[in-house]
Write an enzyme that holds these catalytic residues in place. Structure first.
Site, PDB file in Angstrom:
ATOM      1  N   ASN A  10       0.839  -1.147   0.157  1.00  0.00           N
ATOM      2  CA  ASN A  10       0.162  -0.065   0.089  1.00  0.00           C
ATOM      3  C   ASN A  10       0.888   1.238  -0.134  1.00  0.00           C
ATOM      4  O   ASN A  10       1.472   1.644   1.073  1.00  0.00           O
ATOM      5  CB  ASN A  10      -0.900  -0.162   1.062  1.00  0.00           C
ATOM      6  CG  ASN A  10      -1.673   1.172   1.205  1.00  0.00           C
ATOM      7  OD1 ASN A  10      -1.789   2.012   0.429  1.00  0.00           O
ATOM      8  ND2 ASN A  10      -2.611   1.441   2.478  1.00  0.00           N
ATOM      9  N   HIS A  96      -9.784   0.732   4.909  1.00  0.00           N
ATOM     10  CA  HIS A  96      -8.330   1.105   5.846  1.00  0.00           C
ATOM     11  C   HIS A  96      -8.355   1.983   7.062  1.00  0.00           C
ATOM     12  O   HIS A  96      -9.338   2.610   6.944  1.00  0.00           O
ATOM     13  CB  HIS A  96      -7.317   1.669   4.802  1.00  0.00           C
ATOM     14  CG  HIS A  96      -5.841   1.588   5.383  1.00  0.00           C
ATOM     15  ND1 HIS A  96      -5.641   2.570   6.243  1.00  0.00           N
ATOM     16  CD2 HIS A  96      -4.861   0.790   5.098  1.00  0.00           C
ATOM     17  CE1 HIS A  96      -4.179   2.208   6.608  1.00  0.00           C
ATOM     18  NE2 HIS A  96      -4.101   1.301   5.783  1.00  0.00           N
ATOM     19  N   GLU A 166      -4.980  -5.147  10.587  1.00  0.00           N
ATOM     20  CA  GLU A 166      -3.970  -4.129  10.829  1.00  0.00           C
ATOM     21  C   GLU A 166      -4.254  -3.486  12.012  1.00  0.00           C
ATOM     22  O   GLU A 166      -5.245  -2.378  12.223  1.00  0.00           O
ATOM     23  CB  GLU A 166      -4.090  -3.068   9.592  1.00  0.00           C
ATOM     24  CG  GLU A 166      -3.713  -3.581   8.077  1.00  0.00           C
ATOM     25  CD  GLU A 166      -3.334  -2.426   7.299  1.00  0.00           C
ATOM     26  OE1 GLU A 166      -2.191  -2.338   6.894  1.00  0.00           O
ATOM     27  OE2 GLU A 166      -4.138  -1.483   7.048  1.00  0.00           O
TER      28      GLU A 166
END
Length: 253
Positions: A10, A96, A166
């Site tokens: 990313n 995200h 994450e």
């Protein structure tokens, strides 16, 4: 059939034309395992998607960093799933933590985005993860399960979804979840999928780790049974991304 190791890069909001061409050159020249061992996807900013796609080695693919929640139209500044498909971009990152935190994307909104992107033929890297406060409060799995549930309620077919865990406290901070911490959450997530989707979905869906992954820590993380790859931030802009891709050999050894 085992889960093929997956490494995503990313690039976030970084890069100039010259920098992008240098990164692509590094990727093209790097020695990496064959594509039956590892799947590699890089995610440049929208404006660089066509140039990266045209110059990148054939076995690597590209992902967009976001797309709109429904069909295009009067949504200034947004890019639709249909446009990405039209460009030949196969993947998109959705949910995200930076978008959740900075742009207020809710679990439900992310679930809608994932469902729409899949309906248009895109493959999705769906991100989940907790903040430091949530981890310290002992609510990691509650948070991650709620984020995953919002997706599971909108989709039935998981075959084109990669789940990226994450931990927000580990993104860009230099802090990294220990291999044991990562494995614990990944195993819990897989159990959640087993109960709430199906045993088949749990067994086949790749759950990858993101959060300060480097050449130094990637092999130990990759050795964990439920860590199926990585979503790499800062290190994906550097030559060490090649080393991280090579961590896939830990699984195939």
């Amino acid at each position: 059939m085992g889960r093929k190791f997956f490494v995503g890069g990313n690039w976030k909001c970084n890069g100039t034309t010259d920098q992008v061409e240098k990164i692509v050159k590094t990727l093209n020249e790097g020695q990496v395992p064959p594509s039956d061992v590892v799947e590699v996807v890089v995610s440049p900013p929208y404006v660089f998607l066509p140039v990266v796609k045209s110059q990148l080695r054939q076995e690597f693919h590209v992902a967009a960093q976001n797309c709109w929640v429904k069909k295009g139209g009067a949504f200034t500044g947004e890019v639709s799933a249909e446009m990405l498909v039209n460009l030949g971009v196969p993947w998109v990152i959705l949910g995200h933590s930076e978008r959740r935190a900075l742009l207020g994307e809710s679990n439900e909104f992310v679930g809608d985005k994932v469902a729409y992107a899949l309906s248009q033929g895109l493959k999705v890297i769906a991100c989940v993860g907790e903040t430091l406060e949530q981890r310290e409060a002992g609510s990691t799995m509650d948070v991650v399960a709620a984020q995953t549930k919002a997706i599971a309620e909108k989709i039935k077919d998981w075959s084109n979804v990669v789940v990226a865990y994450e931990p927000v406290w580990a993104i860009g901070t230099g802090k990294v979840a220990t291999p044991a911490q990562a494995q614990e959450v990944h195993a819990s997530l897989r159990d959640w999928l087993k109960t709430n989707a199906s045993p088949e979905v749990a067994e086949s869906t790749r759950i990858i780790y993101g959060g300060s992954v480097t050449a130094a820590n990637c092999k130990e993380l990759a050795a964990q049974p439920d860590v199926d790859g990585f979503l790499v931030g800062g290190a994906s802009l550097k030559p060490e991304f090649i080393d991280i891709i090579n961590a896939a050999t830990v699984k195939s050894a």
